[in-house]
Design a protein around this motif. Structure first.
Motif, PDB file in Angstrom:
ATOM      1  N   VAL A   1      -9.956  -5.582 -15.952  1.00 48.11           N
ATOM      2  CA  VAL A   1      -9.303  -4.704 -15.000  1.00 48.11           C
ATOM      3  C   VAL A   1      -8.222  -5.503 -14.276  1.00 48.11           C
ATOM      4  O   VAL A   1      -8.487  -6.593 -13.765  1.00 48.11           O
ATOM      5  N   LEU A   2      -7.019  -4.961 -14.264  1.00 50.87           N
ATOM      6  CA  LEU A   2      -5.891  -5.559 -13.567  1.00 50.87           C
ATOM      7  C   LEU A   2      -5.352  -4.520 -12.598  1.00 50.87           C
ATOM      8  O   LEU A   2      -4.961  -3.430 -13.016  1.00 50.87           O
ATOM      9  N   ASN A   3      -5.402  -4.830 -11.310  1.00 52.37           N
ATOM     10  CA  ASN A   3      -4.817  -3.975 -10.278  1.00 52.37           C
ATOM     11  C   ASN A   3      -3.652  -4.736  -9.670  1.00 52.37           C
ATOM     12  O   ASN A   3      -3.820  -5.875  -9.240  1.00 52.37           O
ATOM     13  N   TYR A   4      -2.497  -4.117  -9.660  1.00 46.58           N
ATOM     14  CA  TYR A   4      -1.276  -4.741  -9.155  1.00 46.58           C
ATOM     15  C   TYR A   4      -0.625  -3.796  -8.157  1.00 46.58           C
ATOM     16  O   TYR A   4      -0.535  -2.592  -8.401  1.00 46.58           O
ATOM     17  N   SER A   5      -0.173  -4.339  -7.038  1.00 47.74           N
ATOM     18  CA  SER A   5       0.565  -3.523  -6.074  1.00 47.74           C
ATOM     19  C   SER A   5       1.481  -4.416  -5.258  1.00 47.74           C
ATOM     20  O   SER A   5       1.330  -5.641  -5.241  1.00 47.74           O
ATOM     21  N   ASP A   6       2.446  -3.780  -4.603  1.00 46.62           N
ATOM     22  CA  ASP A   6       3.259  -4.493  -3.629  1.00 46.62           C
ATOM     23  C   ASP A   6       3.446  -3.584  -2.424  1.00 46.62           C
ATOM     24  O   ASP A   6       3.130  -2.394  -2.475  1.00 46.62           O
ATOM     25  N   ASP A   7       3.930  -4.157  -1.332  1.00 48.87           N
ATOM     26  CA  ASP A   7       4.099  -3.375  -0.104  1.00 48.87           C
ATOM     27  C   ASP A   7       5.544  -2.916   0.068  1.00 48.87           C
ATOM     28  O   ASP A   7       5.983  -2.640   1.170  1.00 48.87           O
ATOM     29  N   GLY A   8       6.260  -2.795  -1.033  1.00 44.48           N
ATOM     30  CA  GLY A   8       7.655  -2.370  -0.981  1.00 44.48           C
ATOM     31  C   GLY A   8       7.796  -0.863  -0.957  1.00 44.48           C
ATOM     32  O   GLY A   8       6.917  -0.142  -0.482  1.00 44.48           O
ATOM     33  N   GLU A   9       8.909  -0.388  -1.494  1.00 39.80           N
ATOM     34  CA  GLU A   9       9.273   1.023  -1.403  1.00 39.80           C
ATOM     35  C   GLU A   9       8.565   1.919  -2.415  1.00 39.80           C
ATOM     36  O   GLU A   9       8.474   3.115  -2.215  1.00 39.80           O
ATOM     37  N   GLY A  10       8.140   1.383  -3.515  1.00 46.19           N
ATOM     38  CA  GLY A  10       7.622   2.225  -4.586  1.00 46.19           C
ATOM     39  C   GLY A  10       8.753   2.595  -5.522  1.00 46.19           C
ATOM     40  O   GLY A  10       9.828   2.008  -5.497  1.00 46.19           O
ATOM     41  N   ILE A  11       8.517   3.601  -6.328  1.00 47.10           N
ATOM     42  CA  ILE A  11       9.496   4.013  -7.330  1.00 47.10           C
ATOM     43  C   ILE A  11      10.150   5.306  -6.870  1.00 47.10           C
ATOM     44  O   ILE A  11       9.466   6.308  -6.636  1.00 47.10           O
ATOM     45  N   ASN A  12      11.448   5.272  -6.742  1.00 47.26           N
ATOM     46  CA  ASN A  12      12.202   6.427  -6.301  1.00 47.26           C
ATOM     47  C   ASN A  12      11.972   7.587  -7.261  1.00 47.26           C
ATOM     48  O   ASN A  12      12.194   7.444  -8.467  1.00 47.26           O
ATOM     49  N   PRO A  13      11.514   8.739  -6.754  1.00 47.35           N
ATOM     50  CA  PRO A  13      11.236   9.883  -7.623  1.00 47.35           C
ATOM     51  C   PRO A  13      12.451  10.353  -8.426  1.00 47.35           C
ATOM     52  O   PRO A  13      12.301  10.996  -9.456  1.00 47.35           O
ATOM     53  N   SER A  14      13.653  10.031  -7.970  1.00 47.20           N
ATOM     54  CA  SER A  14      14.848  10.437  -8.716  1.00 47.20           C
ATOM     55  C   SER A  14      14.975   9.682 -10.029  1.00 47.20           C
ATOM     56  O   SER A  14      15.739  10.070 -10.906  1.00 47.20           O
ATOM     57  N   LEU A  15      14.215   8.598 -10.168  1.00 48.94           N
ATOM     58  CA  LEU A  15      14.199   7.848 -11.427  1.00 48.94           C
ATOM     59  C   LEU A  15      13.053   8.352 -12.278  1.00 48.94           C
ATOM     60  O   LEU A  15      12.110   7.629 -12.582  1.00 48.94           O
ATOM     61  N   ALA A  16      13.126   9.595 -12.670  1.00 49.83           N
ATOM     62  CA  ALA A  16      12.045  10.257 -13.410  1.00 49.83           C
ATOM     63  C   ALA A  16      11.630   9.441 -14.624  1.00 49.83           C
ATOM     64  O   ALA A  16      12.458   9.031 -15.418  1.00 49.83           O
ATOM     65  N   GLY A  17      10.337   9.193 -14.742  1.00 51.92           N
ATOM     66  CA  GLY A  17       9.803   8.481 -15.897  1.00 51.92           C
ATOM     67  C   GLY A  17       9.846   6.972 -15.777  1.00 51.92           C
ATOM     68  O   GLY A  17       9.300   6.279 -16.603  1.00 51.92           O
TER      69      GLY A  17
END
Length: 180
Positions: free
Chosen positions: A126-142
């Motif tokens: 199991v590999l869980n990865y995260s950061d405390d940044g902005e995430g992925i802009n929904p306008s970048l679909a996919g």
């Protein structure tokens, strides 16, 4: 290992060439997967050092230390059940996955911290990865090609890949792969 690689590999290559010549792309792709497995098993047999979840964790730690020194992005890393053995193919795929995830955090997220958790649950890595940044802009679909590549790498190991986007408050990735 040498005989396995040098004798089986050319036979599979010949089969791949025949499949391509006959236009059987599905067969060629299947043979390619078998060739990858032969190469990975050959590496496993030749290696004098076994890779484990723990040694993978150490490699991730070294990478994150370099990132911290170069970017001031901090990190937390947790490694559990570290004695479980990883096949060479799994190790190389996991290293590429983590490198891409870290690259995405550096390039796109404006994060201050990267969090990684590695462990073994019910014969699965199991590999869980995260950061405390902005995430992925929904306008970048996919998402971008990097995330698609990660998905393909996980699929090649018969694993599961889940992207949890919390735009604009970061994202996390959960990857599970069966262990051999």
């Amino acid at each position: 290992a040498r005989n396995f690689h040098d004798q089986i590999g050319p036979m599979l290559l010949y089969g791949s060439v025949l499949a391509r010549k006959r236009g059987d792309e599905e067969m060629r792709e299947h043979i390619s997967l078998i060739m990858d497995a032969v190469r990975d098993i050959s590496h496993d047999l030749k290696s004098s050092e076994l890779s484990t979840v723990g040694s993978f964790g150490k490699a991730v730690s070294v990478l994150l230390e370099k990132v911290k020194a170069a970017t001031d992005i901090d990190y937390s890393l947790q490694v559990g059940n570290s004695g479980q053995i990883l096949a060479y193919g799994q190790l190389t795929q996991l290293e590429a996955i983590v490198q891409e995830l870290i690259s995405n955090s550096i390039k796109h997220s404006e994060c201050r911290e990267i969090m990684v958790r590695l462990g073994v649950e019910k014969r699965k890595m199991v590999l869980n990865y995260s950061d405390d940044g902005e995430g992925i802009n929904p306008s970048l679909a996919g998402g971008g090609i990097g995330l698609k590549n990660i998905g393909e790498r996980v699929k090649s190991m018969n694993g599961s890949f889940m992207l949890n986007n919390s735009w604009p408050r970061g994202y996390s990735v959960d990857i599970t792969i069966p262990l051999v």
